[in-house]
Scaffold this active site. Structure first.
Site, PDB file in Angstrom:
ATOM      1  N   THR A 113      47.198  45.566  44.203  1.00  0.00           N
ATOM      2  CA  THR A 113      45.753  45.379  44.336  1.00  0.00           C
ATOM      3  C   THR A 113      45.122  44.879  43.040  1.00  0.00           C
ATOM      4  O   THR A 113      43.892  44.738  42.975  1.00  0.00           O
ATOM      5  CB  THR A 113      45.067  46.697  44.742  1.00  0.00           C
ATOM      6  OG1 THR A 113      45.379  47.706  43.770  1.00  0.00           O
ATOM      7  CG2 THR A 113      45.529  47.157  46.111  1.00  0.00           C
ATOM      8  N   ASN A 142      52.307  48.256  37.061  1.00  0.00           N
ATOM      9  CA  ASN A 142      51.650  47.278  37.936  1.00  0.00           C
ATOM     10  C   ASN A 142      52.532  46.081  38.270  1.00  0.00           C
ATOM     11  O   ASN A 142      52.860  45.859  39.427  1.00  0.00           O
ATOM     12  CB  ASN A 142      50.347  46.780  37.302  1.00  0.00           C
ATOM     13  CG  ASN A 142      49.169  47.650  37.666  1.00  0.00           C
ATOM     14  OD1 ASN A 142      49.303  48.624  38.392  1.00  0.00           O
ATOM     15  ND2 ASN A 142      48.004  47.293  37.164  1.00  0.00           N
ATOM     16  N   ASN A 166      48.019  40.753  41.119  1.00  0.00           N
ATOM     17  CA  ASN A 166      48.703  40.192  42.280  1.00  0.00           C
ATOM     18  C   ASN A 166      47.714  39.779  43.371  1.00  0.00           C
ATOM     19  O   ASN A 166      47.837  38.699  43.960  1.00  0.00           O
ATOM     20  CB  ASN A 166      49.700  41.224  42.820  1.00  0.00           C
ATOM     21  CG  ASN A 166      50.310  40.814  44.143  1.00  0.00           C
ATOM     22  OD1 ASN A 166      51.162  39.942  44.209  1.00  0.00           O
ATOM     23  ND2 ASN A 166      49.886  41.476  45.220  1.00  0.00           N
ATOM     24  N   LEU A 167      46.742  40.615  43.643  1.00  0.00           N
ATOM     25  CA  LEU A 167      45.748  40.302  44.677  1.00  0.00           C
ATOM     26  C   LEU A 167      44.892  39.112  44.259  1.00  0.00           C
ATOM     27  O   LEU A 167      44.563  38.247  45.076  1.00  0.00           O
ATOM     28  CB  LEU A 167      44.877  41.525  44.941  1.00  0.00           C
ATOM     29  CG  LEU A 167      43.797  41.375  46.019  1.00  0.00           C
ATOM     30  CD1 LEU A 167      44.417  41.003  47.365  1.00  0.00           C
ATOM     31  CD2 LEU A 167      42.985  42.658  46.149  1.00  0.00           C
ATOM     32  N   ASP A 189      40.954  52.120  35.454  1.00  0.00           N
ATOM     33  CA  ASP A 189      42.373  51.907  35.739  1.00  0.00           C
ATOM     34  C   ASP A 189      43.189  51.646  34.477  1.00  0.00           C
ATOM     35  O   ASP A 189      44.362  52.009  34.401  1.00  0.00           O
ATOM     36  CB  ASP A 189      42.533  50.739  36.705  1.00  0.00           C
ATOM     37  CG  ASP A 189      42.198  51.118  38.138  1.00  0.00           C
ATOM     38  OD1 ASP A 189      42.081  52.326  38.417  1.00  0.00           O
ATOM     39  OD2 ASP A 189      42.047  50.214  38.979  1.00  0.00           O
ATOM     40  N   GLY A 190      42.583  51.027  33.470  1.00  0.00           N
ATOM     41  CA  GLY A 190      43.306  50.779  32.219  1.00  0.00           C
ATOM     42  C   GLY A 190      43.707  52.066  31.535  1.00  0.00           C
ATOM     43  O   GLY A 190      44.837  52.206  31.046  1.00  0.00           O
TER      44      GLY A 190
END
Length: 254
Positions: free
Chosen positions: A154, A113, A157-158, A42-43
């Site tokens: 996700t 994000n 924040n999650l 994801d990065g």
């Protein structure tokens, strides 16, 4: 045949995989590519999304990293066919405008994000929350606070007990980080067409940093956040493993 440009991270494994993909499918300059293919986690995907904002080039991720919520399953076969069948999601980043005691001009940055604020010292931060010009919370005493997009809901924040948002939901998540007062406040869901302003109270005594994804501003006095409606990014998901399915699966995982 579809023209592809491959991007990867700096790990040896990802580079080796990228060379195999290039040998199999070819590599064209990014300006000539029909699709940008990101190999990593994801990065690496967030890096590519920021670089190709408003380029109108769709981005397809292949997971060969440690985290891959934004990525598709790693497979080397039939890549062009999978891309042609993939679903397109269009996402909008957040725009952060931060005022800092250390810099003369406002600092502007985009976040795929989240925009997050963190206490800089051992003392808790004190933050006033203003929404569309109206004060909604006079004083939040906390380690920090964030505004997350559906894409970022996700992620951090999650982890901070914020809600997961469907990617096409016209919402933002306002989530406190370790709130002390009010202790039982868990945040709010906000429409994505509003403007949020955080004012740092006692900013010299209780300094706060702000970050838009990986762009950090130190010693902020205020941070204004709204959706960057003039910026769009297109991301591709396999038809048999859509973002909506991932959101549902994540909410029922334990």
């Amino acid at each position: 045949m579809i023209q592809l440009h491959f991007i990867t991270n700096l790990t040896k494994e990802a580079n080796n995989i990228t060379q195999r993909f290039i040998k199999k499918y070819g590599q064209v300059p990014e300006k000539n590519a029909d699709v940008i293919v990101v190999l990593g986690g994801d990065g690496t995907m967030l890096f590519a999304l920021r670089n190709f904002m408003n380029s109108n080039k769709p981005i397809y991720g292949v997971n060969c990293g440690s985290i891959g919520f934004l990525m598709n399953k790693y497979e080397e076969e039939d890549l062009p066919e999978r891309i042609e069948k993939a679903h397109t999601k269009e996402i909008q980043p957040l725009r952060m405008i931060a005022k800092s005691a250390l810099q003369k001009n406002d600092i502007e940055a985009l976040a795929i994000n989240e925009v997050s604020l963190f206490r800089q010292s051992y003392q808790a931060a004190k933050i006033r929350i203003n929404i569309d010009g109206k004060i909604r919370m006079e004083e939040l005493v906390c380690d920090g606070v964030m505004i997350a997009t559906p894409t970022g809901s996700t992620a951090y924040n999650l982890s901070a007990q914020g809600p997961i948002l469907p990617i096409m939901a016209p919402l933002m998540a306002l989530t406190p980080i370790c709130p002390f007062r009010p202790r039982r406040w868990h945040g709010a869901l906000l429409p994505n067409n509003i403007t949020v302003r955080f004012d740092i109270l006692e900013s010299k005594k209780r300094p706060v940093n702000a970050s838009a994804d990986n762009i950090e501003v130190k010693s902020v006095s205020s941070v204004t956040i709204h959706s960057a409606t003039d910026v769009k990014v297109r991301i591709l998901f396999d038809s048999n493993h859509s973002w909506d399915e991932r959101i549902l699966s994540e909410q029922f995982s334990y």
